[in-house]
Design a protein around this motif. Structure first.
Motif, PDB file in Angstrom:
ATOM      1  N   SER A  37       0.637  -1.531   0.141  1.00 39.96           N
ATOM      2  CA  SER A  37      -0.047  -0.087   0.267  1.00 39.96           C
ATOM      3  C   SER A  37       1.153   1.400   0.222  1.00 39.96           C
ATOM      4  O   SER A  37       0.667   2.816  -0.005  1.00 39.96           O
ATOM      5  N   THR A  38       1.894   0.807  -0.405  1.00 42.62           N
ATOM      6  CA  THR A  38       2.963   2.447   0.239  1.00 42.62           C
ATOM      7  C   THR A  38       2.716   2.842  -0.829  1.00 42.62           C
ATOM      8  O   THR A  38       3.063   2.218  -2.262  1.00 42.62           O
ATOM      9  N   THR A  39       2.624   4.149  -1.288  1.00 40.27           N
ATOM     10  CA  THR A  39       2.985   4.952  -2.631  1.00 40.27           C
ATOM     11  C   THR A  39       3.685   5.522  -3.222  1.00 40.27           C
ATOM     12  O   THR A  39       4.838   5.448  -2.308  1.00 40.27           O
ATOM     13  N   LEU A  40       3.487   4.931  -4.409  1.00 40.93           N
ATOM     14  CA  LEU A  40       4.843   6.093  -5.712  1.00 40.93           C
ATOM     15  C   LEU A  40       5.522   7.322  -4.865  1.00 40.93           C
ATOM     16  O   LEU A  40       6.874   7.453  -4.146  1.00 40.93           O
ATOM     17  N   ASN A  41       4.297   8.077  -4.126  1.00 41.51           N
ATOM     18  CA  ASN A  41       4.790   9.922  -3.489  1.00 41.51           C
ATOM     19  C   ASN A  41       5.712   9.366  -2.685  1.00 41.51           C
ATOM     20  O   ASN A  41       6.538   9.027  -2.214  1.00 41.51           O
ATOM     21  N   LYS A  64       6.662   0.169 -17.990  1.00 40.73           N
ATOM     22  CA  LYS A  64       6.333   1.664 -18.332  1.00 40.73           C
ATOM     23  C   LYS A  64       7.447   3.133 -17.457  1.00 40.73           C
ATOM     24  O   LYS A  64       7.728   2.429 -16.653  1.00 40.73           O
ATOM     25  N   THR A  65       7.173   3.564 -17.347  1.00 39.50           N
ATOM     26  CA  THR A  65       7.429   5.000 -16.819  1.00 39.50           C
ATOM     27  C   THR A  65       6.571   5.316 -15.671  1.00 39.50           C
ATOM     28  O   THR A  65       5.476   5.753 -16.124  1.00 39.50           O
ATOM     29  N   LEU A  66       6.524   5.208 -15.060  1.00 40.25           N
ATOM     30  CA  LEU A  66       5.920   5.069 -13.327  1.00 40.25           C
ATOM     31  C   LEU A  66       5.775   6.958 -13.352  1.00 40.25           C
ATOM     32  O   LEU A  66       4.859   7.963 -12.520  1.00 40.25           O
ATOM     33  N   TYR A  67       6.959   7.828 -13.186  1.00 41.92           N
ATOM     34  CA  TYR A  67       6.951   9.007 -12.857  1.00 41.92           C
ATOM     35  C   TYR A  67       8.801   9.579 -12.991  1.00 41.92           C
ATOM     36  O   TYR A  67       9.457   9.168 -13.394  1.00 41.92           O
ATOM     37  N   MET A  68       8.037  10.401 -14.673  1.00 40.42           N
ATOM     38  CA  MET A  68       9.710  11.051 -14.736  1.00 40.42           C
ATOM     39  C   MET A  68       8.964  13.099 -14.260  1.00 40.42           C
ATOM     40  O   MET A  68       8.314  13.323 -14.366  1.00 40.42           O
ATOM     41  N   ARG A  69       9.908  13.557 -14.189  1.00 37.92           N
ATOM     42  CA  ARG A  69      10.349  15.155 -13.403  1.00 37.92           C
ATOM     43  C   ARG A  69      10.475  16.047 -14.522  1.00 37.92           C
ATOM     44  O   ARG A  69       9.662  16.779 -14.444  1.00 37.92           O
ATOM     45  N   LYS A  70      11.189  15.985 -15.649  1.00 33.14           N
ATOM     46  CA  LYS A  70      11.766  16.453 -16.291  1.00 33.14           C
ATOM     47  C   LYS A  70      11.406  15.629 -17.899  1.00 33.14           C
ATOM     48  O   LYS A  70      11.939  14.759 -17.507  1.00 33.14           O
ATOM     49  N   PRO A  71      10.637  15.736 -19.076  1.00 33.75           N
ATOM     50  CA  PRO A  71      10.283  17.836 -19.710  1.00 33.75           C
ATOM     51  C   PRO A  71       9.261  17.525 -18.345  1.00 33.75           C
ATOM     52  O   PRO A  71       8.693  16.620 -18.222  1.00 33.75           O
ATOM     53  N   ALA A  72       8.296  18.786 -18.465  1.00 36.08           N
ATOM     54  CA  ALA A  72       7.318  19.626 -18.396  1.00 36.08           C
ATOM     55  C   ALA A  72       6.174  18.534 -18.747  1.00 36.08           C
ATOM     56  O   ALA A  72       5.343  17.718 -17.597  1.00 36.08           O
ATOM     57  N   PRO A  85      -1.031   3.173  -5.197  1.00 38.76           N
ATOM     58  CA  PRO A  85       0.081   2.643  -4.281  1.00 38.76           C
ATOM     59  C   PRO A  85       0.916   1.621  -4.818  1.00 38.76           C
ATOM     60  O   PRO A  85       0.510   1.064  -6.270  1.00 38.76           O
ATOM     61  N   LEU A  86       1.840   1.740  -4.696  1.00 42.35           N
ATOM     62  CA  LEU A  86       2.437   0.733  -5.937  1.00 42.35           C
ATOM     63  C   LEU A  86       2.540  -0.961  -6.091  1.00 42.35           C
ATOM     64  O   LEU A  86       2.994  -1.259  -7.231  1.00 42.35           O
ATOM     65  N   ASN A  87       1.191  -1.464  -5.526  1.00 42.17           N
ATOM     66  CA  ASN A  87       0.983  -2.953  -6.136  1.00 42.17           C
ATOM     67  C   ASN A  87       0.155  -3.055  -6.898  1.00 42.17           C
ATOM     68  O   ASN A  87      -0.166  -3.203  -7.960  1.00 42.17           O
ATOM     69  N   GLU A  88      -0.447  -1.215  -7.617  1.00 37.31           N
ATOM     70  CA  GLU A  88      -1.400  -1.155  -8.898  1.00 37.31           C
ATOM     71  C   GLU A  88      -0.283  -1.203 -10.126  1.00 37.31           C
ATOM     72  O   GLU A  88      -1.277  -1.215 -10.436  1.00 37.31           O
ATOM     73  N   LEU A  89       0.997   0.018  -9.905  1.00 35.98           N
ATOM     74  CA  LEU A  89       1.964  -0.229 -10.726  1.00 35.98           C
ATOM     75  C   LEU A  89       3.026  -1.228 -11.064  1.00 35.98           C
ATOM     76  O   LEU A  89       3.538  -1.388 -11.992  1.00 35.98           O
ATOM     77  N   ILE A  90       3.869  -1.836  -9.699  1.00 39.90           N
ATOM     78  CA  ILE A  90       4.488  -3.274 -10.122  1.00 39.90           C
ATOM     79  C   ILE A  90       3.590  -4.258  -9.931  1.00 39.90           C
ATOM     80  O   ILE A  90       3.410  -4.517  -8.615  1.00 39.90           O
ATOM     81  N   ASN A  91       4.831  -5.607 -10.330  1.00 36.10           N
ATOM     82  CA  ASN A  91       4.685  -6.287  -9.122  1.00 36.10           C
ATOM     83  C   ASN A  91       5.571  -6.477  -8.328  1.00 36.10           C
ATOM     84  O   ASN A  91       6.765  -6.271  -8.454  1.00 36.10           O
ATOM     85  N   SER A  92       5.617  -7.429  -7.442  1.00 37.88           N
ATOM     86  CA  SER A  92       6.726  -7.529  -6.262  1.00 37.88           C
ATOM     87  C   SER A  92       7.750  -8.245  -6.716  1.00 37.88           C
ATOM     88  O   SER A  92       7.772  -9.400  -7.519  1.00 37.88           O
ATOM     89  N   GLY A  93       8.853  -7.719  -6.641  1.00 44.40           N
ATOM     90  CA  GLY A  93      10.385  -8.274  -7.327  1.00 44.40           C
ATOM     91  C   GLY A  93      10.530  -7.159  -8.528  1.00 44.40           C
ATOM     92  O   GLY A  93      11.743  -7.945  -8.770  1.00 44.40           O
TER      93      GLY A  93
END
Length: 115
Positions: A37-41, A64-72, A85-93
């Protein structure tokens, strides 16, 4: 360094030791166990405040790209993932690639497992 006049220049020498888990000078894959349940943030905050002391990390997975700070435009497109939450974005391991201005020309490899 010390100038010794007509005798020359004297400098102190010491041995540099390499840390085996240094993210800059090794290709070590780092591991981190987190709650699903830990968020990406929250993960990004841990990377900034923890042992790595990153400044503005960007995160990609193998698929996939989860978060990129630049470019805008990329930040705008990926900002919605920060509160997921991380479990929605990636698999364990799954291995994540973290880039940051601290690393210059390299990146940090991080395997996240869920507890």
């Amino acid at each position: 360094m010390m100038y010794m006049g007509s005798e020359g220049i004297h400098s102190h020498t010491f041995v540099y030791e390499q840390k085996s888990t240094c993210p800059v000078c090794t290709t070590h894959v780092h591991r981190m166990a987190l709650s699903p349940s830990t968020t990406l943030n929250a993960l990004l905050q841990q990377l900034c405040e923890g042992e790595f002391r990153l400044k503005s990390p960007s995160v990609t997975s193998s698929s996939k790209t989860l978060y990129m700070r630049k470019p805008a435009a990329l930040e705008k497109a990926t900002k919605g993932n920060l509160d997921k939450p991380l479990n929605e974005l990636i698999n364990s391991g799954e291995e994540l690639t973290i880039t940051d201005p601290v690393f210059h020309d390299t990146s940090l490899q991080l395997v996240v497992t869920f507890e």
